[in-house]
Design a protein around this motif. Structure first.
Motif, PDB file in Angstrom:
ATOM      1  N   PHE A 175     -24.601 -12.783  29.464  1.00 52.81           N
ATOM      2  CA  PHE A 175     -25.685 -11.970  30.167  1.00 52.81           C
ATOM      3  C   PHE A 175     -26.169 -11.685  29.078  1.00 52.81           C
ATOM      4  N   PHE A 176     -28.031 -12.247  28.771  1.00 55.10           N
ATOM      5  CA  PHE A 176     -28.567 -11.736  27.815  1.00 55.10           C
ATOM      6  C   PHE A 176     -29.380 -10.109  27.822  1.00 55.10           C
ATOM      7  N   THR A 177     -29.188  -9.485  28.731  1.00 59.54           N
ATOM      8  CA  THR A 177     -28.567  -7.780  28.530  1.00 59.54           C
ATOM      9  C   THR A 177     -27.742  -7.243  28.218  1.00 59.54           C
ATOM     10  N   ALA A 178     -26.893  -8.271  27.346  1.00 61.23           N
ATOM     11  CA  ALA A 178     -25.625  -7.149  26.475  1.00 61.23           C
ATOM     12  C   ALA A 178     -26.520  -6.581  25.869  1.00 61.23           C
ATOM     13  N   ALA A 179     -25.810  -5.240  25.119  1.00 57.22           N
ATOM     14  CA  ALA A 179     -26.076  -4.786  24.198  1.00 57.22           C
ATOM     15  C   ALA A 179     -25.688  -5.066  22.509  1.00 57.22           C
ATOM     16  N   ALA A 180     -26.977  -4.808  21.848  1.00 58.21           N
ATOM     17  CA  ALA A 180     -26.848  -5.185  20.702  1.00 58.21           C
ATOM     18  C   ALA A 180     -25.731  -5.029  19.850  1.00 58.21           C
ATOM     19  N   LEU A 181     -25.181  -5.148  18.461  1.00 59.83           N
ATOM     20  CA  LEU A 181     -24.162  -5.727  17.786  1.00 59.83           C
ATOM     21  C   LEU A 181     -23.978  -4.093  17.813  1.00 59.83           C
ATOM     22  N   ALA A 182     -23.098  -3.970  17.904  1.00 58.88           N
ATOM     23  CA  ALA A 182     -22.322  -2.133  17.799  1.00 58.88           C
ATOM     24  C   ALA A 182     -22.310  -2.035  16.195  1.00 58.88           C
ATOM     25  N   ASN A 195     -17.854 -22.672  17.106  1.00 63.77           N
ATOM     26  CA  ASN A 195     -17.762 -21.857  16.411  1.00 63.77           C
ATOM     27  C   ASN A 195     -16.935 -20.985  15.639  1.00 63.77           C
ATOM     28  N   LEU A 196     -16.807 -19.940  14.573  1.00 64.65           N
ATOM     29  CA  LEU A 196     -15.419 -19.459  14.050  1.00 64.65           C
ATOM     30  C   LEU A 196     -15.998 -18.260  13.505  1.00 64.65           C
ATOM     31  N   PHE A 197     -14.843 -17.223  13.520  1.00 62.40           N
ATOM     32  CA  PHE A 197     -15.091 -16.278  12.989  1.00 62.40           C
ATOM     33  C   PHE A 197     -13.899 -15.821  12.062  1.00 62.40           C
ATOM     34  N   VAL A 216     -22.529 -11.266  20.690  1.00 63.37           N
ATOM     35  CA  VAL A 216     -22.606 -10.331  20.804  1.00 63.37           C
ATOM     36  C   VAL A 216     -22.187  -8.925  19.846  1.00 63.37           C
ATOM     37  N   GLY A 217     -21.023  -9.284  19.037  1.00 62.62           N
ATOM     38  CA  GLY A 217     -20.405  -8.442  17.668  1.00 62.62           C
ATOM     39  C   GLY A 217     -19.044  -9.174  17.763  1.00 62.62           C
ATOM     40  N   ALA A 218     -18.782  -8.527  16.079  1.00 62.81           N
ATOM     41  CA  ALA A 218     -17.486  -9.032  15.693  1.00 62.81           C
ATOM     42  C   ALA A 218     -17.407  -7.729  14.820  1.00 62.81           C
ATOM     43  N   TRP A 219     -15.914  -7.459  14.673  1.00 61.00           N
ATOM     44  CA  TRP A 219     -15.294  -6.746  14.338  1.00 61.00           C
ATOM     45  C   TRP A 219     -14.020  -6.604  12.770  1.00 61.00           C
ATOM     46  N   LYS A 220     -13.680  -6.231  12.139  1.00 58.55           N
ATOM     47  CA  LYS A 220     -12.817  -6.017  11.611  1.00 58.55           C
ATOM     48  C   LYS A 220     -12.294  -4.396  11.425  1.00 58.55           C
ATOM     49  N   VAL A 221     -11.090  -4.136  11.749  1.00 56.16           N
ATOM     50  CA  VAL A 221     -10.744  -2.573  11.814  1.00 56.16           C
ATOM     51  C   VAL A 221      -9.573  -2.564  10.864  1.00 56.16           C
ATOM     52  N   LYS A 257     -24.702 -12.257  13.658  1.00 54.59           N
ATOM     53  CA  LYS A 257     -24.322 -13.261  13.819  1.00 54.59           C
ATOM     54  C   LYS A 257     -24.205 -14.568  12.855  1.00 54.59           C
ATOM     55  N   LYS A 258     -25.069 -13.856  11.297  1.00 51.43           N
ATOM     56  CA  LYS A 258     -24.363 -14.594  10.136  1.00 51.43           C
ATOM     57  C   LYS A 258     -23.065 -14.934   9.889  1.00 51.43           C
ATOM     58  N   ALA A 259     -22.484 -13.780  10.292  1.00 52.73           N
ATOM     59  CA  ALA A 259     -20.952 -13.889   9.579  1.00 52.73           C
ATOM     60  C   ALA A 259     -20.422 -15.274  10.460  1.00 52.73           C
ATOM     61  N   ILE A 260     -21.373 -15.820  11.474  1.00 52.09           N
ATOM     62  CA  ILE A 260     -20.074 -17.119  12.062  1.00 52.09           C
ATOM     63  C   ILE A 260     -20.645 -18.335  11.459  1.00 52.09           C
ATOM     64  N   MET A 261     -19.198 -19.525  11.621  1.00 50.35           N
ATOM     65  CA  MET A 261     -19.946 -20.864  11.441  1.00 50.35           C
ATOM     66  C   MET A 261     -19.656 -21.723  12.142  1.00 50.35           C
ATOM     67  N   GLN A 262     -20.831 -22.796  11.841  1.00 44.60           N
ATOM     68  CA  GLN A 262     -20.365 -23.638  13.177  1.00 44.60           C
ATOM     69  C   GLN A 262     -19.827 -25.436  12.701  1.00 44.60           C
ATOM     70  N   ALA A 263     -18.611 -25.720  12.896  1.00 49.15           N
ATOM     71  CA  ALA A 263     -18.251 -26.543  12.299  1.00 49.15           C
ATOM     72  C   ALA A 263     -17.918 -28.065  13.628  1.00 49.15           C
ATOM     73  N   ASP A 264     -17.543 -29.354  13.225  1.00 53.34           N
ATOM     74  CA  ASP A 264     -17.662 -30.313  13.643  1.00 53.34           C
ATOM     75  C   ASP A 264     -16.575 -29.908  14.685  1.00 53.34           C
ATOM     76  N   ALA A 265     -16.155 -30.837  16.110  1.00 55.98           N
ATOM     77  CA  ALA A 265     -14.998 -30.706  16.709  1.00 55.98           C
ATOM     78  C   ALA A 265     -13.969 -31.461  15.951  1.00 55.98           C
TER      79      ALA A 265
END
Length: 648
Positions: free
Chosen positions: A12-19, A128-130, A92-97, A108-116
């Protein structure tokens, strides 16, 4: 974490930017305590949700996941999403609380991509890994992503919970108004509800973690799960992908794969002729083609027009690489060039769960193999009844170690789909008898005048036992082989040296593998007060399990059968005699038979051991009997041979 299903892409590309602050759904998820799961698990899933929005030509998804780390250094806190070829993925976003409410947001720079992974789970190409940095106990890790894909099949599966305790798990989907759906729910009773946005939603609260027990069934067979299949009216384009019968699935895949089996191409014809030259029979020609296909390098690839569509056989032949479907297509093209009929087969590897025969769909499969017309006058363990297509032999060209006629362990006892325009159907992959997977050993031992024990051994492996050895010796070569053996003997019998070593058959798929060696054991067993004790299992290795006593919660799965025969001939030296009767142990259970028996012949002790174990799924109430059987095997294998000095 579980993958996000078949797709993992941008949505849904109308999603809000990273909060900069945590979203409301995450704040709500954090508000629930971990309950009884606290202190007993390293990670607790606070919330998982997948909402699937089905369009007429694409599928969009929104996935939200949040986990709480319960212990320092916890494993399993990484969030993962599979991404198929051609799919899009948008974070959309990734968080640590932190426990005090401090929020760190990631882009998105925090996302790593690896071969299955490459262990016969062929459905995915990327993951895709966070992995949040510098996590501590009490931290909550979460992300939200969107995906978009053009799926091959109108179906999707969701698993509620899994290996970690899950406080809340939600799955929902929304269809175009004129589309219909069918669902199947496993291991749970749930009622769907409609939300304000028109999604049909299923939800589970406080899903306990699966127990961690050895030799379990795949998690997907034990966890609550559901599959939804849907489609447009039959008058609409692509309604052929409704897949409400296995025959429709088989015909659809046959239409996808068939045009790629280009057997009349010059390169295919010449290669096939070269492979078959010198073959004395049709079976030998098939085996030559099979070995060639096995030698094509495995590489997970996709055409782009369709993730289910293989590359054309001439292109695979030219590239000398391809995925499981490509290797199957090439093998079929080469065989057809020789006049041997062969058909594509879709399979599901056993550790990925099981095919539900009552719910047809393309989602059921993650692998592609070949069904070859059985040569006349030949009967092979991997044969099946192909109905109107005649007797067929199943073969996996992606497995580089299993020969034609044998079935890899990860496929035995599963269901597969024979693809054909008119003769396609669901078929049972043979579960081979224990005799098809054999380890047979002949060991001769004698005491040296200089002290120590000199041994000669010939060990023969057949079937899947040989495939395991072949795979092992593919990476262990040269002097490392004898060094490895010496270390293994020393770990069980004390200081040892391998004086000669030869391996035969390790390079040829399907051939028996033979190990022949001599070794010297410096101080085997124990010698005290005129008694010398030796283990009955000299140079014995076994696949027999050691099962813990106690209550079992989930079924025990013995995936394949095997047989072991071990014969030890011990020359009793002058001045010694056998101090007690030779060992005599027998045990039987629903899963196997065991016998250990010895006898004296002309100054030699001959000890014979036989173990047969069958593939089986054992209910928890039957576990104790199976556990006692394997205890009997272990006790027999550890029995001692006691010699005593005779009077001068």
């Amino acid at each position: 974490m579980k993958s996000a299903g078949v797709a993992a892409a941008g949505l849904f590309f109308t999603a809000a930017a990273l909060a900069a602050e945590e979203p409301g759904w995450l704040e709500t998820a954090r508000g629930r305590g971990a309950g009884e799961a606290a202190g007993r698990h390293e990670v607790v899933v606070l919330f998982e949700e997948r909402m699937v929005d089905v369009g007429r030509s694409e599928r969009k998804e929104r996935v939200r996941e949040a986990v709480r780390i319960m212990k320092p250094g916890a494993r399993g806190s990484a969030l993962a999403a599979a991404q198929g070829a051609g799919d899009q993925f948008k974070l959309v976003g990734a968080w640590k609380v932190r426990p005090d409410g401090e929020v760190t947001a990631y882009d998105k720079k925090a996302i790593m991509q690896a071969d299955a992974d490459a262990s016969y789970e062929f459905s995915m190409s990327k993951v895709n890994l966070f992995i949040a940095p510098q996590t501590r106990a009490g931290d909550v890790i979460a992300w939200e992503y969107l995906s978009q894909s053009e799926p091959e099949a109108h179906e999707t599966t969701w698993v509620f919970g899994g290996e970690k305790p899950t406080l809340r798990s939600r799955f929902g989907f929304r269809l175009p108004p004129d589309w219909t759906s069918r669902t199947v729910l496993r291991n749970a009773e749930l009622t769907a509800v409609k939300d304000d946005e028109g999604f049909t939603v299923w939800e589970m609260i406080d899903v306990p973690a699966l127990p961690d027990e050895p030799m379990m069934l795949p998690a997907v067979e034990l966890s609550p799960s559901m599959t939804v299949a849907y489609g447009p009216p039959e008058t609409v384009k692509r309604s052929d992908r409704r897949f409400d019968t296995w025959e429709k699935v088989a015909a659809w895949y046959a239409a996808v794969a068939g045009p790629q089996i280009v057997s009349d191409h010059a390169s295919v014809r010449s290669t096939a002729a070269g492979l078959a030259s010198g073959s004395a029979s049709r079976r030998e020609a098939i085996e030559a083609v099979a070995r060639f296909a096995q030698g094509i390098r495995y590489l997970n690839t996709a055409v782009g027009r369709s993730v289910a569509e293989p590359h054309p056989a001439p292109l695979v032949l030219q590239n000398r690489y391809g995925d499981c479907e490509d290797k199957a297509i090439l093998m079929m093209a080469l065989l057809r060039a020789l006049g041997v009929e062969a058909h594509p087969v879709l399979a599901l590897t056993s550790r990925a769960g099981r095919v539900d025969p009552g719910f047809p769909g393309l989602h059921s499969f993650n692998h592609a193999i070949v069904a070859v017309a059985q040569p006349e006058g030949v009967s092979l363990p991997g044969s099946i009844d192909g109905g109107a297509l005649g007797p067929l032999v199943l073969f996996d060209p992606t497995d580089a170690h299993t020969g034609f006629g044998d079935i890899p362990e990860y496929l035995q006892g599963t269901l597969a789909l024979l693809a054909h325009p008119t003769g396609g159907r669901l078929v049972a992959v043979p579960e081979l008898s224990p005799d098809a997977s054999l380890r047979a050993a002949e060991v001769a031992a004698r005491f040296s005048p200089e002290g120590g024990l000199e041994v000669e051994a010939l060990i023969r492996y057949e079937g899947q036992y040989a495939s395991h050895r072949r795979a092992h010796y593919g990476s262990v070569r040269g002097e490392r082989r004898s060094q490895e053996l010496a270390a293994a003997i020393a770990s069980r019998h004390g200081k040892a040296a391998v004086t000669s070593f030869e391996v035969r058959g390790a390079e040829t798929p399907g051939a028996p593998v033979e190990l022949q060696y001599t070794a010297r054991l410096e101080q085997p067993g124990r010698e005290t007060s005129g008694l010398r004790t030796l283990p009955a299992g000299i140079l014995l290795t076994t696949r027999a399990e050691r099962l813990a006593a106690g209550k079992r919660i989930t079924p025990l799965r013995i995936p394949v059968g095997y047989r072991e025969a071990h014969r030890l001939t011990l020359s009793i030296p002058a001045g010694w005699r056998l101090a007690s009767e030779p060992p005599d142990v027998t045990s039987h259970s629903d899963v196997g038979r065991y016998a250990l028996a010895g006898r004296l012949e002309e100054g030699r002790l001959i000890l014979e051991r036989h173990l047969t174990v069958s593939a089986a799924t054992v209910a928890p109430e039957g576990y104790a009997a199976v556990q006692r059987f394997f205890d009997d095997v272990a006790k027999g294998d550890s029995a001692g041979i006691v010699l005593e000095r005779t009077a001068p």
